[in-house]
Design a protein around this motif. Structure first.
Motif, short mmCIF file in Angstrom:
data_model
loop_
_atom_site.label_atom_id
_atom_site.label_comp_id
_atom_site.label_asym_id
_atom_site.label_seq_id
_atom_site.Cartn_x
_atom_site.Cartn_y
_atom_site.Cartn_z
N ALA A 188 1.05 -0.66 -0.52
CA ALA A 188 -0.22 -0.32 -0.16
C ALA A 188 0.93 1.10 -0.04
CB ALA A 188 -0.91 -0.36 0.90
N LYS A 189 0.46 2.33 -0.73
CA LYS A 189 1.45 3.15 -0.74
C LYS A 189 0.35 4.87 -0.39
CE LYS A 189 5.53 2.96 -3.96
NZ LYS A 189 6.01 3.03 -2.58
N ALA A 190 0.75 5.97 -0.29
CA ALA A 190 0.29 7.56 -0.16
C ALA A 190 0.37 7.58 -2.14
CB ALA A 190 0.48 8.31 0.38
N GLY A 204 -1.88 11.71 -0.98
CA GLY A 204 -2.03 11.40 -0.06
C GLY A 204 -2.70 9.79 -0.49
N PRO A 206 -5.39 6.49 0.08
CA PRO A 206 -4.03 5.01 -0.37
C PRO A 206 -4.66 4.66 -2.04
CG PRO A 206 -5.71 5.05 0.55
CD PRO A 206 -5.72 6.80 0.75
N VAL A 207 -3.29 3.94 -2.16
CA VAL A 207 -3.32 2.92 -3.30
C VAL A 207 -3.03 2.08 -2.89
CG1 VAL A 207 -2.79 5.00 -5.28
CG2 VAL A 207 -1.04 4.01 -4.23
N ALA A 231 -8.07 2.49 -4.18
CA ALA A 231 -8.28 2.19 -3.15
C ALA A 231 -9.53 1.94 -3.14
CB ALA A 231 -7.98 3.26 -2.06
#
Lengths: 242, 242
Positions: A188-190, A204, A206-207, A231
DNA sequence: TATATTATAATGTACAAACATATAAATGTT
DNA sequence: AACATTTATATGTTTGTACATTATAATATA
């Protein structure tokens, strides 16, 4: 003695020992839980060093065929078996299964110089251009994934291909490249500003980030793929058994 | 030197070396094909014998993580083989392999009534209480995952078990429940206020969400597990072939 | 220039020798 | 009889050493 080892053979002793052990543990009594002769004893019987014998045993232990236990000894393990799960669908196929129709509303093909990571992965020099394909997919007005794909020159893509067709099918039919192996890393990343822009979300947010490494049958690198999923638009499913 | 080995530690040198190597080969350059320092050299640097170092390398080679080649050296394998039943390690085991020590700094066991989803999954009525276990894990002062686990009554947990022990081992040894099948769903989510609080992050920050359904050999449901991982603290790796 | 040949640098194989550790079994103690 | 202690036995760990094999790099030869 029933089995023995040929010290004159060019076959390494530990390999001979391994083969011998495999034969040995096929025997009913061992299969039924009888412990093997202890290492020191067995090594002496076979006239090899304990180290060498352990080399052989280790391999079988690692395979899960043998189980070691201190003081008790080493014996054939009871229930083994392993299987594997598969997931080899392209994105459009995956989505179709879920009843979602996909639009490609951005498709961009360019030739770029690979950075270090890419050059290393493809095992080529950084001055050799490779094909980069980017695309945004999703429902209309609602993008939910941004992809960047890089292809090894070996594949022979010109950039004029019809990338709307299922990718791996296309590679197989038109380029005789058969992708057989993939390794994926999911985290998970921003969202960066770049990604936020592509997916119409805020920086920022979530992806789900998926790196995918694809290889052909000869374990040669074919494709390097980065996917950023909005997300909740994408669920990755894995099944496994032991 | 960047990494080193503690000769005073009770942890075997070859295990330390193994952990160290696992860390090492996580680095981008090695992942991308750079060869490791040669055995003799590396052994000298780590102040262990070549034999001991080889013990560690061997394990990784068996797992298919490393590939050896004479004269050229040893490097991280590209095509990978996926050998071990590795997707079957519990969290602590997974982390241990990466040389990270896990603290359980919140562990909470309660009996709750299942909601519809849970009752359905477990195939029980909603008026039958089930055991719920929650925990926060991570490095001290840096939680990186919140778990909530629900167990089927059939398992026979009382709530007094030692949940600090590896879970599946405990189930197997003390309750004769053998988990053999799991299905997982992975996605990205924004942290709710509840999760944000648990993981010490801000509301809306990205988390990796993992749902895990665990079954026994007879495909009967055993455990329902929800995990919320802080972004970038956890990478999920999948290998597949066809 | 192209092709053999040789050197070199890495892993591969093998042994012997100690000592550590875990645990089942034997023994001793309450 | 129940418990604690000791002992023996198997695997586990580690080192040092030596030589073999193989693939690449350097060199010599046609």
């Amino acid at each position: 003695m029933k089995y023995s080892i040929d010290h004159k053979s060019p076959i390494p002793l530990h390999v001979q020992a391994e083969v011998l052990l495999r034969t040995l543990i096929e025997e009913e009594e061992y299969k039924n839980g009888k412990v093997l002769p202890n290492e020191v004893e067995l090594a002496k019987q076979l006239a090899i060093s304990r180290t060498t014998l352990r080399q052989a045993i280790n391999k079988l232990v690692f395979e899960g065929l043998l189980v070691r236990k201190k003081r008790t000894g080493t014996k054939v393990s009871q229930g083994v078996v392993s299987s594997k799960s598969n997931n080899w669908l392209s994105f459009s196929q995956e989505m179709k299964l879920r009843g979602i129709t996909i639009k490609n509303f951005e498709l961009h093909v360019t030739w770029v110089f690979p950075d270090e990571t890419l050059a290393n992965f493809f095992e080529i020099k950084t001055d050799r251009k490779i094909l980069k394909m980017e695309r945004v997919r999703g429902k209309l007005n609602e993008p939910f994934v941004y992809f960047a794909s890089y292809f090894h020159p070996r594949v022979g893509l010109t950039g004029d291909e019809d990338f709307k067709k299922p990718l791996y099918e296309m590679l197989e039919n038109d380029h005789s490249v058969i992708a057989t192996l993939s390794k994926e890393e999911i985290s998970a990343k921003a969202a960066s500003s770049f990604i936020a822009d592509k997916l119409k979300i805020k920086v920022g947010d979530p992806v789900l980030f998926r790196k995918r490494f694809v290889f052909d049958h000869g374990e040669r690198p074919i494709e390097y793929n980065l996917g950023y999923y909005k997300a909740d638009s994408f669920v990755y499913t894995v099944e496994s058994s032991r």
